[in-house]
Design an enzyme around this catalytic site. Structure first.
Site, PDB file in Angstrom:
ATOM      1  N   ASP A 203       0.846  -1.196   0.000  1.00 26.37           N
ATOM      2  CA  ASP A 203       0.000   0.000   0.000  1.00 26.37           C
ATOM      3  C   ASP A 203       0.884   1.250   0.000  1.00 26.37           C
ATOM      4  O   ASP A 203       1.711   1.434   0.892  1.00 26.37           O
ATOM      5  CB  ASP A 203      -0.919  -0.001   1.224  1.00 26.37           C
ATOM      6  CG  ASP A 203      -2.058   0.994   1.079  1.00 26.37           C
ATOM      7  OD1 ASP A 203      -1.871   2.042   0.439  1.00 26.37           O
ATOM      8  OD2 ASP A 203      -3.157   0.715   1.601  1.00 26.37           O
TER       9      ASP A 203
ATOM     10  N   SER B 173      -7.051   4.167  -1.634  1.00 19.79           N
ATOM     11  CA  SER B 173      -6.872   2.722  -1.708  1.00 19.79           C
ATOM     12  C   SER B 173      -8.159   2.003  -2.127  1.00 19.79           C
ATOM     13  O   SER B 173      -8.101   0.895  -2.656  1.00 19.79           O
ATOM     14  CB  SER B 173      -6.401   2.179  -0.363  1.00 19.79           C
ATOM     15  OG  SER B 173      -5.174   2.765  -0.008  1.00 19.79           O
TER      16      SER B 173
ATOM     17  N   ASP C 105     -10.323  -3.047   5.927  1.00 24.09           N
ATOM     18  CA  ASP C 105      -9.718  -1.878   5.290  1.00 24.09           C
ATOM     19  C   ASP C 105      -9.817  -2.034   3.763  1.00 24.09           C
ATOM     20  O   ASP C 105     -10.132  -3.110   3.250  1.00 24.09           O
ATOM     21  CB  ASP C 105      -8.263  -1.750   5.754  1.00 24.09           C
ATOM     22  CG  ASP C 105      -7.697  -0.350   5.531  1.00 24.09           C
ATOM     23  OD1 ASP C 105      -8.475   0.615   5.434  1.00 24.09           O
ATOM     24  OD2 ASP C 105      -6.461  -0.228   5.441  1.00 24.09           O
TER      25      ASP C 105
ATOM     26  N   THR D 278      -8.163  -2.447   0.835  1.00 21.43           N
ATOM     27  CA  THR D 278      -7.671  -3.447  -0.115  1.00 21.43           C
ATOM     28  C   THR D 278      -8.305  -4.817   0.093  1.00 21.43           C
ATOM     29  O   THR D 278      -8.873  -5.381  -0.856  1.00 21.43           O
ATOM     30  CB  THR D 278      -6.124  -3.494  -0.060  1.00 21.43           C
ATOM     31  OG1 THR D 278      -5.634  -2.212  -0.471  1.00 21.43           O
ATOM     32  CG2 THR D 278      -5.559  -4.569  -0.963  1.00 21.43           C
TER      33      THR D 278
ATOM     34  N   ARG E 211     -16.045   3.319   1.925  1.00 25.10           N
ATOM     35  CA  ARG E 211     -15.099   2.443   2.627  1.00 25.10           C
ATOM     36  C   ARG E 211     -15.219   2.471   4.141  1.00 25.10           C
ATOM     37  O   ARG E 211     -14.701   1.589   4.826  1.00 25.10           O
ATOM     38  CB  ARG E 211     -13.669   2.823   2.228  1.00 25.10           C
ATOM     39  CG  ARG E 211     -13.320   4.252   2.571  1.00 25.10           C
ATOM     40  CD  ARG E 211     -11.943   4.650   2.085  1.00 25.10           C
ATOM     41  NE  ARG E 211     -10.883   3.975   2.823  1.00 25.10           N
ATOM     42  CZ  ARG E 211      -9.583   4.081   2.523  1.00 25.10           C
ATOM     43  NH1 ARG E 211      -9.202   4.829   1.497  1.00 25.10           N
ATOM     44  NH2 ARG E 211      -8.682   3.460   3.227  1.00 25.10           N
TER      45      ARG E 211
ATOM     46  N   GLU F 182      -1.459  -8.081   1.501  1.00 25.83           N
ATOM     47  CA  GLU F 182      -1.250  -6.627   1.527  1.00 25.83           C
ATOM     48  C   GLU F 182      -0.296  -6.206   2.645  1.00 25.83           C
ATOM     49  O   GLU F 182      -0.521  -6.521   3.816  1.00 25.83           O
ATOM     50  CB  GLU F 182      -2.582  -5.891   1.735  1.00 25.83           C
ATOM     51  CG  GLU F 182      -2.389  -4.376   1.685  1.00 25.83           C
ATOM     52  CD  GLU F 182      -3.524  -3.566   2.281  1.00 25.83           C
ATOM     53  OE1 GLU F 182      -3.623  -2.385   1.926  1.00 25.83           O
ATOM     54  OE2 GLU F 182      -4.289  -4.089   3.096  1.00 25.83           O
TER      55      GLU F 182
ATOM     56  N   ASP G 218       1.905   2.596   3.608  1.00 26.83           N
ATOM     57  CA  ASP G 218       1.061   3.780   3.424  1.00 26.83           C
ATOM     58  C   ASP G 218       0.825   4.521   4.736  1.00 26.83           C
ATOM     59  O   ASP G 218       0.966   5.744   4.808  1.00 26.83           O
ATOM     60  CB  ASP G 218      -0.280   3.319   2.826  1.00 26.83           C
ATOM     61  CG  ASP G 218      -1.352   4.378   2.873  1.00 26.83           C
ATOM     62  OD1 ASP G 218      -1.401   5.202   1.940  1.00 26.83           O
ATOM     63  OD2 ASP G 218      -2.151   4.382   3.834  1.00 26.83           O
ATOM     64  N   LYS G 219       0.486   3.775   5.779  1.00 26.27           N
ATOM     65  CA  LYS G 219       0.125   4.446   7.035  1.00 26.27           C
ATOM     66  C   LYS G 219       1.327   5.213   7.614  1.00 26.27           C
ATOM     67  O   LYS G 219       1.185   6.319   8.120  1.00 26.27           O
ATOM     68  CB  LYS G 219      -0.444   3.419   8.029  1.00 26.27           C
ATOM     69  CG  LYS G 219      -1.768   2.804   7.525  1.00 26.27           C
ATOM     70  CD  LYS G 219      -2.369   1.824   8.502  1.00 26.27           C
ATOM     71  CE  LYS G 219      -3.416   0.923   7.848  1.00 26.27           C
ATOM     72  NZ  LYS G 219      -4.476   1.629   7.087  1.00 26.27           N
TER      73      LYS G 219
ATOM     74  N   HIS H 188       1.955   8.340   5.570  1.00 25.63           N
ATOM     75  CA  HIS H 188       1.035   9.407   5.996  1.00 25.63           C
ATOM     76  C   HIS H 188       1.570  10.125   7.233  1.00 25.63           C
ATOM     77  O   HIS H 188       1.369  11.329   7.399  1.00 25.63           O
ATOM     78  CB  HIS H 188      -0.348   8.823   6.327  1.00 25.63           C
ATOM     79  CG  HIS H 188      -1.218   8.536   5.138  1.00 25.63           C
ATOM     80  ND1 HIS H 188      -1.646   9.510   4.258  1.00 25.63           N
ATOM     81  CD2 HIS H 188      -1.756   7.375   4.688  1.00 25.63           C
ATOM     82  CE1 HIS H 188      -2.399   8.950   3.312  1.00 25.63           C
ATOM     83  NE2 HIS H 188      -2.484   7.660   3.547  1.00 25.63           N
TER      84      HIS H 188
ATOM     85  N   ASP I 233      -0.809   0.164  -4.796  1.00 26.45           N
ATOM     86  CA  ASP I 233      -2.112   0.708  -5.197  1.00 26.45           C
ATOM     87  C   ASP I 233      -2.011   2.168  -5.628  1.00 26.45           C
ATOM     88  O   ASP I 233      -2.855   2.663  -6.353  1.00 26.45           O
ATOM     89  CB  ASP I 233      -3.163   0.518  -4.096  1.00 26.45           C
ATOM     90  CG  ASP I 233      -2.738   1.070  -2.747  1.00 26.45           C
ATOM     91  OD1 ASP I 233      -1.561   1.480  -2.596  1.00 26.45           O
ATOM     92  OD2 ASP I 233      -3.584   1.083  -1.843  1.00 26.45           O
ATOM     93  N   HIS I 234      -0.941   2.846  -5.185  1.00 29.72           N
ATOM     94  CA  HIS I 234      -0.715   4.246  -5.571  1.00 29.72           C
ATOM     95  C   HIS I 234       0.639   4.662  -5.043  1.00 29.72           C
ATOM     96  O   HIS I 234       1.203   3.983  -4.176  1.00 29.72           O
ATOM     97  CB  HIS I 234      -1.806   5.166  -5.000  1.00 29.72           C
ATOM     98  CG  HIS I 234      -2.044   4.941  -3.539  1.00 29.72           C
ATOM     99  ND1 HIS I 234      -1.197   5.409  -2.568  1.00 29.72           N
ATOM    100  CD2 HIS I 234      -3.005   4.244  -2.887  1.00 29.72           C
ATOM    101  CE1 HIS I 234      -1.620   5.030  -1.391  1.00 29.72           C
ATOM    102  NE2 HIS I 234      -2.724   4.294  -1.544  1.00 29.72           N
TER     103      HIS I 234
ATOM    104  N   HIS J  32      -1.245  10.764  -0.568  1.00 32.68           N
ATOM    105  CA  HIS J  32      -0.917   9.919  -1.717  1.00 32.68           C
ATOM    106  C   HIS J  32      -0.470  10.812  -2.874  1.00 32.68           C
ATOM    107  O   HIS J  32      -0.781  11.995  -2.903  1.00 32.68           O
ATOM    108  CB  HIS J  32      -2.150   9.139  -2.195  1.00 32.68           C
ATOM    109  CG  HIS J  32      -2.745   8.247  -1.163  1.00 32.68           C
ATOM    110  ND1 HIS J  32      -3.934   7.580  -1.363  1.00 32.68           N
ATOM    111  CD2 HIS J  32      -2.317   7.897   0.084  1.00 32.68           C
ATOM    112  CE1 HIS J  32      -4.204   6.853  -0.284  1.00 32.68           C
ATOM    113  NE2 HIS J  32      -3.253   7.028   0.608  1.00 32.68           N
TER     114      HIS J  32
HETATM  115 CO    CO Z   1      -3.473   2.691  -0.464  1.00 32.01          CO
HETATM  116 CO    CO Z   2      -3.236   6.011   2.394  1.00 35.14          CO
END
Ligand code: CO
Ligand code: CO
Length: 455
Positions: free
Chosen positions: A55, A104, A156, A158, A169, A327, A332-333, A336, A374-375, A418
């Protein structure tokens, strides 16, 4: 035929796919030495698919982890997949125009269904909000076993996108349905992500999010039960720690819930600050991780053991193979949070899961392995003497170098964002050549479906 083979090299077409790929593709030296390209890059049909999603794992995140752990000249396990391309990840807005930075949910919808949708939506159309069939549902319909493993909550974005369809989501548990009025059991809908994932009887569900599954269902046939109790009623073995996971056996589905929310990250360190941190080494442990908390690698290994021993979960006794999604969610987290050590530790943990997948594929060559993201995300490697406008941190890598990481996607105290950059997709095994060139992430759905010959 593939986009790649069509047109650009017409004189070579007659040589056939294997020769064409060998002739046209730069195979990393390590992979070329150990694995003939004809086997790792071929056409044909896969019995199994292992799809690993990092992620927010853009090229910066991969390079940071490589530099820190194995050195700038080293190679991660994910670097050793012989076929590498890039794919675009944009979402769409409420009028169907490109939304250049995906979340995501829309991203997972793209690869899980082959259709783009709006940010926050899961496997439903962008305009009419109707459910779209997912790769996991197609795999089940064709008699394959299925699994989903994550370091985040199993509800979550994904993992949710392959086993559920909701308007927003946030509708993770029965108490969270405010933004999904049309999906509630009371209105004849399928309920929350947790309820749908369990009702799908996915053979292996491993991750966090116990708090969500412990919510009580308030409508429909399971009214008064928690989602965990609904799972037990449907025959699930429910486990909550590494010992329980070790004891799980194939034959009935397994629901592993190893943390109340997301599983805590593996590594810790000082987050980036405005003006930058002093040079630091990452701490390769985290006191917040409970002792019995299985790593992504351990979960992946067990998922493969369970799926390898599962014969279509009672639907089909012939054993048609499996689809497994893995995943690494907290790259990602941590991005962030502008926390480079947390981010690198999660990327390294993800890479160990890739090693497990490749070891399985080495023993079962009819397995397609795909790693992608995913990004993109916010971290950037910048010169050590630069003075970034945003937050930054300096790390001392395992090979003794200094590496400065900048996070500049949000001013002030806001979390990092992102990015809309294309990301890496790499593969080995049947139909792996389909990831070559520049594709869109919706094409991954077609790659997986074609490889497994799903109808
Ligand atoms: Co993501
Ligand atoms: Co994110």
């Amino acid at each position: 035929m593939t986009m790649w083979a069509a047109g650009r090299r017409p004189r070579r077409r007659a040589l056939g796919a294997a020769a064409l790929l060998v002739a046209g593709v730069v195979v990393p030296a390590g992979a070329a030495a150990s694995e003939p390209a004809s086997r790792t890059a071929g056409g044909g049909t896969a019995r199994n698919v292992i799809l690993l999603i990092g992620d927010g794992m853009g090229d910066s995140e991969i390079t940071l982890a490589r530099n820190y752990t194995v050195g700038a000249g080293g190679r991660l396990h994910m670097d050793r997949l012989p076929m590498t391309g890039a794919y675009t990840t944009y979402a769409v807005d409420g009028r169907g125009r490109p939304d250049y930075v995906t979340d995501s949910a829309a991203s997972a919808t793209g690869w899980a269904t082959g259709h783009k949708t709006v940010n926050r939506r899961l496997s439903k159309t962008w305009d009419t909000d109707r459910p779209l069939p997912t790769i996991l549902e197609l795999a089940q319909r064709n008699g394959l076993a299925t699994g989903s493993v994550t370091t985040a909550e199993l509800t979550d974005a994904t993992p949710a996108a392959i086993a559920a369809h909701v308007t927003d989501r946030s509708c993770q548990g029965p108490a969270d349905m405010k933004r999904c009025p049309g999906d509630t059991r009371g209105r004849g809908g399928p309920g929350s992500v947790a309820e749908q994932s369990v009702a799908h009887r996915v053979d292996v569900l491993l991750g966090g999010g116990k708090r969500v599954f412990d919510q009580t269902i308030t409508e429909g046939p399971d009214k008064g039960r928690t989602v965990t109790q609904q799972a037990r009623r449907l025959g699930y073995q429910v486990v909550t720690d590494a010992a329980g996971l070790r004891a799980a056996r194939p034959g009935t589905p397994v629901l592993g819930l190893f943390a109340p929310d997301a599983q805590p990250s593996e590594w810790t360190g000082k987050p980036a600050t405005t003006g930058g941190t002093a040079p630091q080494r990452c701490v390769t442990s985290n006191p917040e991780r409970p002792a019995g908390s299985p790593s992504l690698e351990a979960q992946t290994r067990k998922a493969l053991e369970l799926l390898d021993g599962t014969r279509g979960n009672g639907r089909d006794r012939t054993g048609k193979g499996f689809f497994l999604q893995v995943e690494g969610a907290s790259i990602d987290k941590e991005d962030h949070e502008a926390n480079p050590c947390g981010q690198i530790g999660e990327t390294a943990a993800f890479d160990r899961a890739v090693r497990v997948a490749r070891a399985y594929a080495a023993a079962h060559p009819d397995t397609l392995v795909v790693t992608t993201a995913d990004h993109g995300h916010s971290s950037q490697i910048v010169p050590v003497d630069s003075r970034p406008a945003g937050k930054s941190a300096t790390l001392v890598t395992d090979e003794g170098g200094r590496m400065k990481v900048s996070y500049g996607t949000n001013a002030g105290g806001g979390g990092q964002e992102h990015t809309g950059v294309q990301v890496r997709i790499a593969a080995q095994g049947p139909q792996a050549h389909r990831v070559l060139g520049v594709t869109d992430q919706t094409g991954l759905f077609t790659t997986l479906r074609t490889a497994l010959a799903l109808r």
